[in-house]
Design a protein around this motif. Structure first.
Motif, short mmCIF file in Angstrom:
data_model
loop_
_atom_site.label_atom_id
_atom_site.label_comp_id
_atom_site.label_asym_id
_atom_site.label_seq_id
_atom_site.Cartn_x
_atom_site.Cartn_y
_atom_site.Cartn_z
N GLU A 191 14.51 -4.52 38.56
CA GLU A 191 14.89 -3.21 38.05
C GLU A 191 13.64 -2.50 37.52
OE1 GLU A 191 17.15 -3.03 34.37
OE2 GLU A 191 16.85 -5.18 34.10
N PHE A 192 13.63 -1.19 37.67
CA PHE A 192 12.48 -0.39 37.25
C PHE A 192 12.68 0.09 35.82
CE2 PHE A 192 10.15 3.64 36.87
CZ PHE A 192 8.88 3.21 37.24
N CYS A 193 11.65 -0.08 34.99
CA CYS A 193 11.70 0.36 33.60
C CYS A 193 10.77 1.56 33.42
CB CYS A 193 11.29 -0.78 32.67
SG CYS A 193 12.41 -2.21 32.75
N ASP A 194 11.35 2.68 33.07
CA ASP A 194 10.61 3.94 33.06
C ASP A 194 9.96 4.27 31.72
OD1 ASP A 194 12.98 4.27 31.76
OD2 ASP A 194 13.60 6.08 32.81
N GLY A 195 10.11 3.43 30.71
CA GLY A 195 9.58 3.76 29.40
C GLY A 195 8.29 3.05 29.02
N GLY A 196 7.64 2.41 30.01
CA GLY A 196 6.41 1.69 29.72
C GLY A 196 6.68 0.39 28.97
N ASP A 197 5.62 -0.16 28.36
CA ASP A 197 5.81 -1.39 27.59
C ASP A 197 5.96 -1.06 26.10
OD1 ASP A 197 3.23 -1.10 26.44
OD2 ASP A 197 2.30 -2.25 28.05
#
Length: 411
Positions: A191-197
């Protein structure tokens, strides 16, 4: 290392981490443009390739606002842009052909035993999870590529010769004949996480106690889930904690399982009513590990010695939460990034908390560090317990989850 205020400091660590992977070679970067031919899921136990559709294709976009429909040429996944690169490999943002959903694709080159070991550790950990958890990154599929052909990997598949060769490489610690000329890769579709780390998210915003409390609860929930499923992460740090904002509110996603360990269970029989039920039982807090793994700033004292249990994850979590609440940071000398991390000052030196406690077990940690901290007494006591030098004095993940609910609600 450099301190955030610009004064010079030096980290006095032993640098005894697990095997590290060399940076990707130029050949690896060029090979990403190759098109793969996958096997269908129904027949992926066989070694015969299928040539009807492509698996991955490189299609970096100059215009990020292009409609997803324009990417649906032939590939199952269209790689859009590179979003991360390091010793582990390369991570891309991609589009899934059938659903149009954004996914993350991580490519690992398996041409050396240490690289194979990291790749298989991540695959085994994520593939062993029978249930999903909102705060653990989800693996969609893992694809094994060699000679331009691709197969979907399944856990423990004894009919897949390529998979067995990877396992053999990891166990024997030897390169397999043919690999230098015939590169092998593992592609992880997640899954792609769009908020960075966590570093990027926390440090780019004003301090917010509600966000801190939410993240603390989510992190403890994720670790409790992993430990319940016999997985010790062993490399918990802000870099490996991603943020998803799909739902509008930020959601923590624990990721990067390359150093994780799946602790094998002990088969036993329990009585339920009049029936005997076989269960795979293991007390993960009594499963001893010996490889000194992780990143210096987050390693528990016993990890430096190479004799530890899952309680090491609790220590790492304590360091992360402490740094997040008080925004304690350092500047990484190599990447020049500002990173969340708690440390001990010893003159001009910066010493990881775990290493300092190993050298001086009677040292008292001053929590909070800052005189104007808004940390509650309940959180302060919980952090002190999480960072106890003796692992037996730390709460386990399940006790921690209960206590975290209590202190965040009371704060």
């Amino acid at each position: 290392m450099e301190l955030r205020n610009g004064t010079q400091g030096r980290i006095r660590s032993l640098r005894r981490g697990c095997k590290r992977v060399e940076p990707p070679s130029a050949n690896m970067r060029r090979d990403v443009s190759k098109v793969l031919r996958p096997l269908p899921v129904e027949t992926n136990d066989d070694d015969e390739p299928m040539e009807e559709e492509d698996c991955f294709s490189m299609g970096f976009l100059k215009n990020a606002n292009l409609e997803p429909a324009m990417l649906f040429a032939a590939p199952r996944y269209s790689l859009i842009r590179e979003v991360g690169r390091g010793s582990y490999g390369v991570v891309y943002e991609a589009i899934a052909r059938r659903s149009g959903a954004r996914v993350a694709v991580k490519k690992l080159r398996c041409d050396a035993p240490e690289k194979v070991e990291l790749a298989l550790a991540e695959f085994w950990a994520l593939a062993s999870l029978e249930k999903k958890h909102e705060n653990v990154v989800q693996l969609e599929e893992c694809v094994l590529q060699r000679n331009g052909m691709a197969q979907k990997m399944s856990h423990g598949n004894k009919r897949n010769k390529q998979y067995l060769r990877l396992v053999e490489t990891s166990l024997k610690g030897e390169r397999i004949l043919g690999y230098p000329e015939e590169p092998c890769y593992l592609w992880f579709v997640m899954e792609f996480c769009d908020g960075g780390d966590l570093n990027q998210y926390i440090l780019s915003r004003r301090p917010d106690p509600r966000t801190n409390h939410s993240f603390m609860k989510q992190l403890t929930s994720a670790v409790a889930f992993l430990h319940k499923n016999n997985i010790v992460h062993r490399d918990l740090k802000p870099d490996n904690i991603l943020i998803s904002q799909k739902s509008g509110s930020p959601v923590i996603k624990v990721a990067d399982f390359g150093l994780s360990k799946v602790c094998a269970g002990l088969s036993c029989i329990e009585n339920e009513g009049n029936n005997q039920v076989n269960k795979n039982m293991v007390n993960i807090n009594k499963f001893w590990l010996s490889s000194a793994c992780g990143s210096d700033f987050y390693m528990a004292p016993e990890v430096w010695e190479g004799h530890y249990t899952a309680k090491a994850d609790i220590f790492a979590l304590g360091i992360i939460i402490w740094a997040m609440i008080e925004r304690i940071t350092f500047i990484d000398a190599e990447s020049k990034r500002e990173l969340l991390g708690t440390y001990i000052r010893q003159g001009t030196e910066i010493v990881p908390v775990g290493e300092a406690l190993l050298e001086n077990p009677k040292m008292v940690l001053h929590i909070p560090q800052r005189t104007r901290s808004i940390m509650s007494e309940g959180i302060k006591r919980l952090l002190q317990d999480m960072l106890a030098v003796n692992p037996q004095d730390r709460p386990d993940a399940f006790q921690l989850e209960v206590r975290m609910d209590q202190v965040t609600c009371a704060a």
